[in-house]
Motif scaffolding. Structure first.
Motif, mmCIF file in Angstrom:
data_model
loop_
_atom_site.group_PDB
_atom_site.id
_atom_site.type_symbol
_atom_site.label_atom_id
_atom_site.label_comp_id
_atom_site.label_asym_id
_atom_site.label_seq_id
_atom_site.Cartn_x
_atom_site.Cartn_y
_atom_site.Cartn_z
ATOM 1 N N VAL A 237 0.844 -1.194 0.000
ATOM 2 C CA VAL A 237 0.000 0.000 0.000
ATOM 3 C C VAL A 237 0.881 1.246 0.000
ATOM 4 C CG1 VAL A 237 -1.726 1.315 1.306
ATOM 5 C CG2 VAL A 237 -1.859 -1.188 1.228
ATOM 6 N N CYS B 154 5.439 3.596 1.925
ATOM 7 C CA CYS B 154 5.074 2.284 1.379
ATOM 8 C C CYS B 154 5.056 1.276 2.526
ATOM 9 C CB CYS B 154 6.089 1.859 0.319
ATOM 10 S SG CYS B 154 5.531 0.502 -0.740
ATOM 11 N N ARG C 230 1.657 9.912 -11.346
ATOM 12 C CA ARG C 230 1.146 8.732 -10.672
ATOM 13 C C ARG C 230 2.309 7.971 -10.035
ATOM 14 N NH1 ARG C 230 0.052 8.108 -15.722
ATOM 15 N NH2 ARG C 230 0.919 5.993 -15.702
ATOM 16 N N SER D 144 3.757 4.733 -7.453
ATOM 17 C CA SER D 144 3.500 3.427 -6.852
ATOM 18 C C SER D 144 4.802 2.929 -6.242
ATOM 19 C CB SER D 144 2.959 2.423 -7.888
ATOM 20 O OG SER D 144 3.880 2.263 -8.955
ATOM 21 N N SER E 294 2.089 -1.567 -5.483
ATOM 22 C CA SER E 294 0.920 -0.962 -4.851
ATOM 23 C C SER E 294 0.026 -0.341 -5.915
ATOM 24 C CB SER E 294 1.374 0.135 -3.880
ATOM 25 O OG SER E 294 1.881 1.246 -4.613
ATOM 26 N N PRO E 295 -1.254 -0.151 -5.601
ATOM 27 C CA PRO E 295 -2.083 0.668 -6.492
ATOM 28 C C PRO E 295 -1.491 2.074 -6.580
ATOM 29 C CG PRO E 295 -3.439 -0.527 -4.906
ATOM 30 C CD PRO E 295 -2.013 -0.700 -4.469
ATOM 31 N N GLU E 296 -1.651 2.696 -7.741
ATOM 32 C CA GLU E 296 -1.080 4.025 -7.961
ATOM 33 C C GLU E 296 -1.842 5.105 -7.194
ATOM 34 O OE1 GLU E 296 0.982 3.886 -12.340
ATOM 35 O OE2 GLU E 296 -1.159 4.341 -12.255
ATOM 36 N N LYS E 297 -1.090 6.106 -6.736
ATOM 37 C CA LYS E 297 -1.670 7.317 -6.149
ATOM 38 C C LYS E 297 -1.190 8.497 -6.993
ATOM 39 C CE LYS E 297 -3.790 5.783 -2.342
ATOM 40 N NZ LYS E 297 -3.342 6.060 -0.979
#
Length: 197
Positions: free
Chosen positions: A65, A83, A125, A127, A138-141
């Motif tokens: 995450v 992370c 973006r 990750s 991880s899913p991208e933020k």
């Protein structure tokens, strides 16, 4: 034909649904994925006198995450990326960092990265992943960076000498986030604006 997805659906009511047509499409949809969903899956189909198991596929669900604080920031301020993972890997895992899907070179391998003075180029973006397990990211933020207008320029059309009584267009352009929605025009040596919009 009958398909043996029913057992999975019964054990995971509300998360698993059969989307096939019971003829040539045996699609299964799993929502709200959890770590315990990681395993191999296969389907069986049967007629009144025949049964056949399909080949298996492997599903791995990661719990890596990425947290971003804050997710939107003005240029010049600080952003912290953290992370985390609950996977039982090395006692002190090293982390890999990615921007827009590409590895970020020369970034530390700690679980936390600080961008001390954010610039517009840092937007994008992000990750992260655990080194040695880079297939499980991880899913991208998305980091949104706001900044005042820069690279401002004015163009004129038509250019060169213009005949008195004809028309001319002046165009102002700039790079800003959020984009500029109103410009004010001044004539040199005149303090009051000529136009705005």
């Amino acid at each position: 034909m009958n398909h043996d997805w029913k057992k999975i659906s019964d054990d995971n009511a509300g998360r698993v649904s059969y989307c096939g047509n019971k003829d040539n499409n045996c699609t299964l949809r799993i929502t709200d994925l959890r770590e315990e969903d990681s395993t191999s899956y296969y389907f069986s189909f049967a007629t009144w006198d025949y049964r056949k198991d399909g080949s298996s596929i492997s599903l791995t669900v990661t719990d890596v995450v990425l947290e971003m604080e804050p997710p939107s920031v003005s240029e010049g301020n600080r952003v912290t990326l953290t992370c985390t993972t609950k996977c039982s890997l090395d006692p002190n895992p090293e982390y890999s960092w990615y921007k827009n899907g590409q590895p970020i070179e020369n970034t530390n391998t700690n679980s936390t990265v600080h961008i001390l003075a954010v610039s517009s180029e840092d937007a994008g973006r992000y990750s992260c992943g655990v080194k040695g397990h880079e297939t499980l990211l991880s899913p991208e933020k998305t980091l949104n960076v706001t900044y005042a207008p820069k690279s401002t320029s004015v163009s004129i059309s038509p250019s060169g000498e213009i005949v008195e009584g004809s028309s001319v267009s002046l165009t102002c352009s700039s790079d800003a986030n959020p984009p500029v929605d109103k410009h004010t025009w001044y004539k040199k040596t005149v303090t009051s604006p000529k136009a705005s919009g």
